[in-house]
Motif scaffolding. Sequence first.
Motif, short mmCIF file in Angstrom:
data_model
loop_
_atom_site.label_atom_id
_atom_site.label_comp_id
_atom_site.label_asym_id
_atom_site.label_seq_id
_atom_site.Cartn_x
_atom_site.Cartn_y
_atom_site.Cartn_z
N PHE A 1 51.50 79.53 -25.73
CA PHE A 1 51.56 79.11 -27.03
C PHE A 1 50.61 77.65 -26.26
O PHE A 1 51.09 77.60 -25.52
N VAL A 2 49.65 77.38 -27.51
CA VAL A 2 49.42 76.31 -27.26
C VAL A 2 49.28 75.26 -28.66
O VAL A 2 50.07 75.35 -29.64
N ARG A 3 50.09 73.71 -28.02
CA ARG A 3 50.46 73.38 -28.88
C ARG A 3 49.17 72.38 -29.11
O ARG A 3 48.57 71.90 -28.99
N ILE A 4 49.31 72.09 -31.16
CA ILE A 4 48.36 72.25 -31.71
C ILE A 4 48.13 70.60 -32.16
O ILE A 4 46.96 70.40 -32.79
N ASN B 1 51.50 87.34 -35.82
CA ASN B 1 50.71 87.65 -35.78
C ASN B 1 49.71 86.80 -35.26
O ASN B 1 50.09 85.74 -34.56
N ASP B 2 48.45 87.32 -34.37
CA ASP B 2 46.88 86.45 -34.10
C ASP B 2 47.52 85.20 -34.39
O ASP B 2 47.21 85.07 -35.70
N ASN B 3 47.22 84.20 -33.02
CA ASN B 3 46.90 82.73 -34.38
C ASN B 3 48.12 82.18 -34.20
O ASN B 3 47.64 81.16 -35.62
N GLY B 4 48.80 82.72 -34.91
CA GLY B 4 49.97 82.42 -35.38
C GLY B 4 51.04 81.19 -35.12
O GLY B 4 50.51 81.05 -34.31
N LEU B 5 52.08 80.23 -36.09
CA LEU B 5 51.89 79.07 -36.05
C LEU B 5 53.68 78.88 -35.48
O LEU B 5 54.45 79.69 -36.04
N PHE B 6 54.29 78.75 -34.38
CA PHE B 6 55.32 78.63 -34.09
C PHE B 6 56.07 77.15 -33.68
O PHE B 6 55.15 76.08 -33.30
N ARG C 1 50.20 77.53 -31.47
CA ARG C 1 49.35 78.45 -32.02
C ARG C 1 49.65 79.66 -30.73
O ARG C 1 49.80 79.49 -29.50
N LYS C 2 50.14 81.04 -31.29
CA LYS C 2 50.07 81.74 -30.27
C LYS C 2 48.60 82.03 -30.05
O LYS C 2 47.76 81.92 -30.06
N PHE C 3 48.49 82.65 -28.16
CA PHE C 3 47.83 82.95 -27.63
C PHE C 3 47.71 84.38 -27.92
O PHE C 3 48.77 85.15 -27.77
N SER C 4 46.57 85.06 -28.32
CA SER C 4 46.66 85.80 -28.93
C SER C 4 46.52 87.53 -27.31
O SER C 4 47.18 88.09 -26.88
#
Length: 192
Positions: free
Chosen positions: A176-179, A155-160, A187-190
Amino acid sequence: MKKLVMLIPDILNSKGNVRIWSAGCSNGAEPFTLAILISELFGDNYPDSVDILATDIDPDNNFEDFFRYGIYDKDRLNRIPEDVCRKYFHGNEDNSGNVVLNDSIIERVEFMRHDLLSGNLPGGFFDIIICKNVLLHFNESEQSEIVSLIYNSMNDNGLFVTEQTHRLPDEWDDHFVRIFPDARIYRKFSEI
């Protein structure tokens, strides 16, 4: 994993439900640990709106029984605090020295056979996808295919979540951006 679990209430508050996929889950230790941590966080109010799907290719039918019966060798639990073990595991009736995970946790995780290289989504979209100690078993091209499947399943803004020692393939860095600086939670870039 604790940092990840602490993000679940925020997802619940914003969406009302959380779908989690543990990809390449082997014998279920990871998704069951996640279910235990969620249970610890919410206590008697474990949210029914948290779904955990655990998948593995399981070509030799080694893993399905772990999900059905939750029987583990007691020695595998040595990193789990004793009070948590007592709360979520009990002795096996056959006196083998194995322990059995409580039904309350087994029921929180659904197992399904799935090949990460198939290109097929395992069903629906997910808010959190965990793929730890998996990517290192594949070559660079296969890793990129798997990350593509994961990205397209989120999903948008999902976490991996990946293992601490593994980097994303270079072509996926801008997706992705590492949070957290000390955990491989992205976090997924939408919008790319």
